[in-house]
Scaffold this motif. Structure first.
Motif, PDB file in Angstrom:
ATOM      1  N   ARG A 126      -9.124   0.991  -1.209  1.00  0.00           N
ATOM      2  CA  ARG A 126      -8.641   2.285  -0.761  1.00  0.00           C
ATOM      3  C   ARG A 126      -8.341   2.228   0.736  1.00  0.00           C
ATOM      4  O   ARG A 126      -8.859   1.391   1.456  1.00  0.00           O
ATOM      5  CB  ARG A 126      -9.695   3.365  -1.042  1.00  0.00           C
ATOM      6  CG  ARG A 126      -9.929   3.622  -2.523  1.00  0.00           C
ATOM      7  CD  ARG A 126     -11.110   4.559  -2.715  1.00  0.00           C
ATOM      8  NE  ARG A 126     -11.376   4.775  -4.136  1.00  0.00           N
ATOM      9  CZ  ARG A 126     -12.504   5.299  -4.600  1.00  0.00           C
ATOM     10  NH1 ARG A 126     -13.467   5.647  -3.770  1.00  0.00           N
ATOM     11  NH2 ARG A 126     -12.674   5.474  -5.889  1.00  0.00           N
ATOM     12  N   PRO A 127      -7.503   3.191   1.229  1.00  0.00           N
ATOM     13  CA  PRO A 127      -6.933   4.300   0.490  1.00  0.00           C
ATOM     14  C   PRO A 127      -5.466   4.056   0.155  1.00  0.00           C
ATOM     15  O   PRO A 127      -4.840   3.147   0.670  1.00  0.00           O
ATOM     16  CB  PRO A 127      -7.049   5.443   1.486  1.00  0.00           C
ATOM     17  CG  PRO A 127      -6.805   4.765   2.816  1.00  0.00           C
ATOM     18  CD  PRO A 127      -7.392   3.382   2.681  1.00  0.00           C
ATOM     19  N   LYS A 128      -4.935   4.925  -0.707  1.00  0.00           N
ATOM     20  CA  LYS A 128      -3.492   4.965  -0.898  1.00  0.00           C
ATOM     21  C   LYS A 128      -2.831   5.527   0.355  1.00  0.00           C
ATOM     22  O   LYS A 128      -3.471   6.209   1.165  1.00  0.00           O
ATOM     23  CB  LYS A 128      -3.134   5.885  -2.076  1.00  0.00           C
ATOM     24  CG  LYS A 128      -3.498   5.356  -3.447  1.00  0.00           C
ATOM     25  CD  LYS A 128      -3.022   6.347  -4.499  1.00  0.00           C
ATOM     26  CE  LYS A 128      -3.237   5.832  -5.911  1.00  0.00           C
ATOM     27  NZ  LYS A 128      -2.715   6.757  -6.920  1.00  0.00           N
ATOM     28  N   ILE A 147      -2.681  10.156  -1.196  1.00  0.00           N
ATOM     29  CA  ILE A 147      -3.703  10.239  -2.232  1.00  0.00           C
ATOM     30  C   ILE A 147      -3.218  10.990  -3.464  1.00  0.00           C
ATOM     31  O   ILE A 147      -3.668  10.755  -4.578  1.00  0.00           O
ATOM     32  CB  ILE A 147      -4.984  10.891  -1.666  1.00  0.00           C
ATOM     33  CG1 ILE A 147      -6.139  10.706  -2.662  1.00  0.00           C
ATOM     34  CG2 ILE A 147      -4.761  12.364  -1.345  1.00  0.00           C
ATOM     35  CD1 ILE A 147      -7.476  11.086  -2.108  1.00  0.00           C
ATOM     36  N   PHE A 170      -4.670   0.648  -5.232  1.00  0.00           N
ATOM     37  CA  PHE A 170      -5.224   1.289  -4.055  1.00  0.00           C
ATOM     38  C   PHE A 170      -6.031   2.543  -4.394  1.00  0.00           C
ATOM     39  O   PHE A 170      -6.409   3.310  -3.506  1.00  0.00           O
ATOM     40  CB  PHE A 170      -4.101   1.571  -3.058  1.00  0.00           C
ATOM     41  CG  PHE A 170      -3.323   0.327  -2.759  1.00  0.00           C
ATOM     42  CD1 PHE A 170      -3.875  -0.679  -1.993  1.00  0.00           C
ATOM     43  CD2 PHE A 170      -2.070   0.127  -3.318  1.00  0.00           C
ATOM     44  CE1 PHE A 170      -3.182  -1.856  -1.753  1.00  0.00           C
ATOM     45  CE2 PHE A 170      -1.368  -1.047  -3.080  1.00  0.00           C
ATOM     46  CZ  PHE A 170      -1.927  -2.047  -2.299  1.00  0.00           C
ATOM     47  N   SER A 171      -6.302   2.715  -5.702  1.00  0.00           N
ATOM     48  CA  SER A 171      -7.291   3.702  -6.133  1.00  0.00           C
ATOM     49  C   SER A 171      -8.653   3.040  -6.306  1.00  0.00           C
ATOM     50  O   SER A 171      -9.662   3.722  -6.446  1.00  0.00           O
ATOM     51  CB  SER A 171      -6.870   4.343  -7.462  1.00  0.00           C
ATOM     52  OG  SER A 171      -5.695   5.088  -7.308  1.00  0.00           O
ATOM     53  N   GLN A 188       0.819  -1.213   0.000  1.00  0.00           N
ATOM     54  CA  GLN A 188       0.000   0.000   0.000  1.00  0.00           C
ATOM     55  C   GLN A 188       0.851   1.261   0.000  1.00  0.00           C
ATOM     56  O   GLN A 188       0.465   2.289  -0.577  1.00  0.00           O
ATOM     57  CB  GLN A 188      -0.923  -0.022   1.214  1.00  0.00           C
ATOM     58  CG  GLN A 188      -2.142   0.870   1.083  1.00  0.00           C
ATOM     59  CD  GLN A 188      -3.193   0.501   2.113  1.00  0.00           C
ATOM     60  OE1 GLN A 188      -2.920  -0.222   3.071  1.00  0.00           O
ATOM     61  NE2 GLN A 188      -4.402   0.998   1.922  1.00  0.00           N
TER      62      GLN A 188
END
Length: 633
Positions: free
Chosen positions: A552-554, A557, A546-547, A539
């Motif tokens: 999610r999330p990164k 972002i 991870f989009s 991650q």
């Protein structure tokens, strides 16, 4: 008139019915373009390839600890078609057959339950063109435009329901069993509806229920899968992964629009009861009971009790039949309502039609349908002042929802790179709807025949909407450059599901990690924990996986790539069983090997200019960068 003449006249199909059917076929084509292998179709394709060659895929995370494919016979049948024709041709043939069977099942069921030709066409048209989405997060819809066993099981369920209504019990059993072995989760609500109807006529059916219950208890006691899952409950670590990755399976995690869509089914079918015949009222009541019980048991068993079997069964999927029935009921309600009372139903139908072509409207669609039906029902109030105040309130709320839709449309128009094609499809669909409605109401002329054939012909020209990337990934023939690029790559993580597609379907190689592999975490604890371990380590790379909505999330972002070699090295150190990482962008300061594909993939990335908002952008990717973990440990 002789008996022979009467029989011929009875079975003659009028020209206007044929023309209307041509318009409906055009609507099917417009709402079911050929997109190739997409969505869950990729998972079922992989399962079929695994059935062909288990040794090749056994180390893929999707299969390492078990597979839900063991509960269906679909892959064992589909694999022979893949072996004979290859992926591209097998998928095309399966799509054509699946679509034909689904339409045949719909037509058979509709013609069994409805006697009026106009109502039959309206119900079929509603099932085709009104919003088919059900459940949470917009993941599922009936009559999906890609190949999974769900399409075939739905067709068999509709056939079984029609045969049960005709009291052809032997054939009902055969088609019901067929639906079950193809996809048990889709078949269960249909079988439940048939069982409830059977209980109305013969209480000896309880004996069969008792026998099934005894078999289930015995299976659980003997530890036979899946019955043994009835006594299993998710551990805290397992449920934490599953409730995040597979939150669509938990009713309590659905969004407000999803909950409103669920309510819409009950409101539409409940309203239809006011104009239904005795037979229709009985069937609709049964559907409502089965759907309510299924959703209630699903909520209590999965969301509250965390029972493994109830979670796996996803009983809320009974909504596919309920939603299909609700769509048909909406147009039947329109036909059976007086002209002065039709306005709310017409508005509801229009806003249920539009999301098929303007996806941004799907969020407000259920709210508008609920408001319109409330507007329709409130007219039964006797108090004039109360009726007036309710009307004004409802109209204000509808206007507010439409204003939100207009803003959503503005956003979609500014971002839609295929706006022209989408507007053409919407125009053709509107013409098909109006044409079908007109020709069943009055005698069609020659221009109507020309219009129907013309709309269908143009629709067929637009049916193939595969991207060049998909044609490459699922095509046949060798690719020496890709083979050399992956030589001695070992256990490989390729960024994004488009990368996983290359590994699975072009290189025929297992994937180390992808968001979609987490689907199996609901069924197998070991899969959930290992998938989570890999996800946590990867991650921090801020990759495309991870989009995705379910992963999610990164870590950052705004980032679309690792910012430093240290991030890659840290991932390799954490994951000692990972050999190779392939990314969409090069990592600054880190040597790599690159490969350029013969075509490009389109992905969505996010960027922030200055202090402005984070905005999505479409990026074309054709060159990929390989990093070997052995050089970084």
């Amino acid at each position: 008139m002789t008996i022979s003449q009467r029989s011929t006249a009875h079975h003659t199909i009028s020209p206007k019915i044929l023309i209307a059917a041509t318009f409906l076929l055009a609507l099917w084509v417009l709402t079911h373009p050929y997109l190739g292998v997409i969505h869950d179709g990729r998972l079922y394709l992989l399962q079929s390839l695994h059935a062909l060659d288990p040794s090749r895929w056994r180390d893929d995370l999707f299969f390492r600890y078990g597979s839900q494919d063991s509960f269906s016979l679909f892959s064992n049948g589909y694999k022979w078609l893949l072996a004979a024709l290859g992926i591209a041709q097998a998928n095309l043939l399966a799509t054509l057959v699946g679509d034909a069977l689904w339409l045949a099942g719909l037509g058979f069921l509709t013609c069994t339950l409805l006697k009026d030709p106009v109502e039959r066409l309206a119900a079929i048209g509603a099932a085709i063109v009104l919003s088919a989405e059900y459940g949470g997060l917009g993941i599922f819809r009936y009559a999906e435009p890609f190949i999974t066993p769900r399409l075939f099981s739905e067709a068999a369920v509709m056939g079984s329901l029609a045969l049960a209504a005709r009291r052809k019990y032997a054939m009902t059993s055969i088609t019901g069993i067929l639906a079950f072995v193809i996809h048990p989760l889709i078949a269960l609500p249909g079988i439940s509806i048939i069982a409830f109807e059977a209980l109305r006529r013969d209480r000896r059916i309880w004996i069969i229920f008792g026998a099934v219950l005894i078999i289930g208890i015995a299976g659980a006691g003997l530890g036979i899968d899946p019955f043994s899952r009835a006594t299993q409950f998710y551990t805290a670590d397992w449920f934490r992964v599953t409730s995040t990755r597979n939150n669509f399976a938990l009713i309590s995690t659905w969004g407000l629009a999803d909950q409103a869509r669920l309510a819409t089914v009950f409101i539409v079918l409940g309203t239809f009861l006011t104009v239904a015949s005795n037979q229709e009222r009985r069937y609709v009541t049964t559907i409502l009971i089965v759907t309510f019980l299924s959703c209630t048991v699903s909520f209590l068993g999965a969301d509250v009790a965390h029972n493994v079997l109830i979670m796996n069964l996803q009983l809320w999927r009974a909504l596919w039949i309920a939603h299909l029935a609700a769509n048909a009921a909406l147009l039947l309600l329109l036909l059976r309502t007086g002209k002065t009372e039709r306005v709310p139903i017409v508005i509801a139908a229009i806003f249920s039609f539009l999301p098929n072509f303007l996806s941004t409207l799907s969020t407000t669609e259920p709210f508008i349908v609920i408001l319109c039906l409330s507007w329709f029902l409130h007219k039964k109030l006797r108090h004039d002042k109360a009726r007036f105040l309710i009307t004004i309130t409802i109209l204000i709320l509808i206007a507010f929802a439409i204003a939100l839709d207009l803003y959503s449309l503005y956003v979609q128009v500014t971002l839609d790179r295929h706006l022209g094609r989408h507007l053409l499809i919407l125009t053709l669909a509107t013409a098909a709807v109006l044409g079908a409605a007109r020709c069943i109401r009055q005698r069609p002329g020659g221009w109507m025949i020309t219009s129907a054939v013309g709309v269908l012909a143009v629709s067929l020209l637009l049916i193939n909407q595969q991207t060049e990337w998909h044609r490459y990934v699922y095509g046949s023939g060798s690719d020496g450059g890709l083979t050399q690029f992956l030589d001695n790559s070992g256990d490989t993580y390729w960024e994004g599901f488009n990368g996983t597609e290359v590994l699975w379907f072009r290189a025929r190689k297992p994937s180390y990690f992808s968001c979609v592999q987490g689907t199996e975490s609901m069924f197998f604890r070991s899969t959930a924990l290992d998938w989570s371990r890999r996800k946590t380590a990867l991650q921090s790379l801020n990759t495309q996986d991870f989009s995705e909505m379910l992963c999610r999330p990164k870590a950052g972002i705004r980032a679309n790539v690792p910012k430093s070699p240290a991030q890659i090295a840290a991932a390799c150190q954490s994951l000692r069983d990972l050999d190779t990482i392939i990314l969409n962008h090069p990592v600054p300061g880190l040597p790599n090997r690159s490969w350029t594909a013969p075509t490009y993939q389109e992905i969505t990335e996010y960027e922030q200019r200055g202090n402005g908002p984070i905005q999505p952008k479409t990026v074309k990717i054709s060159t990929f960068y390989r990093y070997d973990c052995s050089a970084l440990r």
